[in-house]
Design a protein around this motif. Structure first.
Motif, short mmCIF file in Angstrom:
data_model
loop_
_atom_site.label_atom_id
_atom_site.label_comp_id
_atom_site.label_asym_id
_atom_site.label_seq_id
_atom_site.Cartn_x
_atom_site.Cartn_y
_atom_site.Cartn_z
N TYR A 25 84.14 48.10 9.33
CA TYR A 25 84.34 48.03 10.78
C TYR A 25 85.65 47.33 11.10
N ALA A 26 86.34 47.86 12.12
CA ALA A 26 87.57 47.23 12.62
C ALA A 26 87.59 47.34 14.14
N ARG A 46 94.68 41.80 19.79
CA ARG A 46 93.79 41.28 18.75
C ARG A 46 93.40 42.42 17.82
N LEU A 47 93.57 42.22 16.54
CA LEU A 47 93.16 43.20 15.53
C LEU A 47 92.33 42.47 14.48
N ARG A 48 91.13 42.97 14.21
CA ARG A 48 90.26 42.38 13.19
C ARG A 48 89.73 43.46 12.27
N LEU A 49 89.79 43.21 10.99
CA LEU A 49 89.22 44.08 9.97
C LEU A 49 88.08 43.32 9.32
N GLY A 108 85.23 39.54 3.47
CA GLY A 108 85.87 38.65 4.42
C GLY A 108 86.52 39.41 5.56
N THR A 109 87.22 38.68 6.41
CA THR A 109 87.84 39.22 7.61
C THR A 109 89.35 39.03 7.56
N ILE A 110 90.08 40.04 8.01
CA ILE A 110 91.52 39.92 8.20
C ILE A 110 91.78 40.01 9.70
N SER A 111 92.53 39.05 10.22
CA SER A 111 92.87 39.04 11.65
C SER A 111 94.37 38.90 11.81
N ASN A 112 94.91 39.57 12.82
CA ASN A 112 96.34 39.42 13.08
C ASN A 112 96.69 37.99 13.49
N GLN A 113 95.72 37.25 14.01
CA GLN A 113 95.97 35.87 14.40
C GLN A 113 96.39 35.01 13.20
#
Length: 370
Positions: free
Chosen positions: A158-159, A261-264, A269-274
């Protein structure tokens, strides 16, 4: 590209560039190009006298009140089309007649049908078409892609991506009347989905490959002709990822906040543009924002590279296009990419309209009893 254009590039050490439209984003492109080695901004065109004055203050020696005259009068290698969407097709056609490659502001066109006509014209003339999809050039988005490509969170089921700003009306109190075309569906082609969503579609397909739209809804918080909110549900068959996109022009933008905001959500785990914002982003952006506010009182030109986080991406996108043209290569973000984002937007509009029609058909006038 046409052979004559390649010959002209070979004969000159600098790529000659024209700017068609010197509004807010046109001035960004103008100043970006002026700062590039090996690029010469030879002329600019705008129907508004104040904008032509801005171009001249930025160092452009020749300005025109319409782009048709500029293209007919100047020997250009390429042109930046920073005009409202309803003028993109005509500007590309005029550039094609002159054998001039084009870098077109997004959205490429108002529809896939219009985009197809533009790209056919470009192919027949042998000119290249680049599109200013800059989100993939931002360092936070590049950081997300690097982390994802390296497999840091494994499979991503999910993203989600959200992109918001204050739209054409701006933050109150209004200092001047907004331009009319962004609120005109015929002129703009759509609302926030075409203004902001196409950027999101582009970066999502850059990450996950071709997307398929499954559901969509549009919203209006104001009584205007175009949507100021859109939510889209998609699948990415190549990676097995479900994606949600939300964009809107209803939130007052307060720099230096990042409005994307972009979240993978990966299996490990999670990758976030933040996590990939530059360390000095907020300090640098705040300083630039304050400087730009002060320039209103001193009547100096604002620094178009501040906050640099956003506008450096425009510089890099245009520089990549210019490098490709100089080398006789296809632009890295080309007309096909621009058309693809339009196709996804149209699918979303169609699905949202079907739901609206179904809801309307099912409504019954309630019986009122006293």
């Amino acid at each position: 590209m046409a052979p004559t254009l390649l010959n002209r590039l070979t004969d000159s050490s600098a790529l000659s560039l024209g700017i068609l439209g010197v509004g807010n984003i046109g001035l960004v492109h103008l100043k970006s190009a002026a700062a590039m080695p090996g690029v010469e901004v030879v002329a600019a065109a705008d129907a508004v006298a104040e904008n032509r004055d801005r171009a001249e203050r930025a160092g452009v020696s020749r300005t025109y009140d319409d782009y048709t005259t500029l293209l007919a009068s100047e020997e250009l290698d390429a042109a930046v089309v920073a005009l409202p969407p309803f003028l993109h097709a005509d500007a590309v056609e005029q550039a094609a007649d002159a054998g001039v490659d084009v870098f077109v502001e997004k959205p490429l066109a108002r529809s896939t049908e219009e985009a197809d006509e533009m790209l056919a014209t470009a192919r027949e003339a042998g000119i290249a078409v680049g599109v200013d999809h800059t989100l993939r050039y931002q360092p936070d988005m590049a950081g997300v892609k690097t982390a994802y490509d390296e497999g840091r969170v494994g499979h991503v089921p999910y993203a989600s991506i959200t992109r918001l700003n204050d739209g054409p009306l701006g933050r109150p109190p209004a200092e001047s009347a907004p331009p009319s075309w962004p609120l005109d569906r015929e002129a703009a082609g759509g609302g926030s989905l075409l203004e902001l969503g196409v950027h999101c579609f582009d970066v999502l397909e850059w990450l996950f490959g071709d997307l398929e739209v499954r559901d969509a809804s549009m919203g209006r918080t104001l009584e205007v002709d175009v949507e100021d909110a859109a939510t889209v549900l998609m699948d990415a068959p190549e990676t097995g990822t479900t994606v949600t996109l939300h964009c809107g022009s209803y939130q007052w933008e307060q720099l230096p906040e990042v409005n994307t905001r972009l979240r993978l959500e990966g299996v490990t785990g999670t990758i976030s543009n933040q996590e990939h914002l530059p360390e000095n982003f907020y300090a640098g952006a705040a300083k630039s924002a304050l400087s730009n506010v002060a320039s209103r009182f001193t009547r100096d030109e604002p620094d178009v590279f501040g906050p640099t986080f956003y506008l450096q991406a425009h510089y890099d996108a245009l520089a990549d296009f210019c490098d490709a043209i100089r080398d006789g290569e296809q632009p890295p973000v080309d007309g096909a990419d621009g058309r693809r984002t339009l196709a996804l937007a149209e699918q979303a509009y169609e699905l949202a309209a079907q739901k609206t029609d179904a809801d309307t058909d099912g409504l019954e006038t309630p019986e009122v009893t006293l």
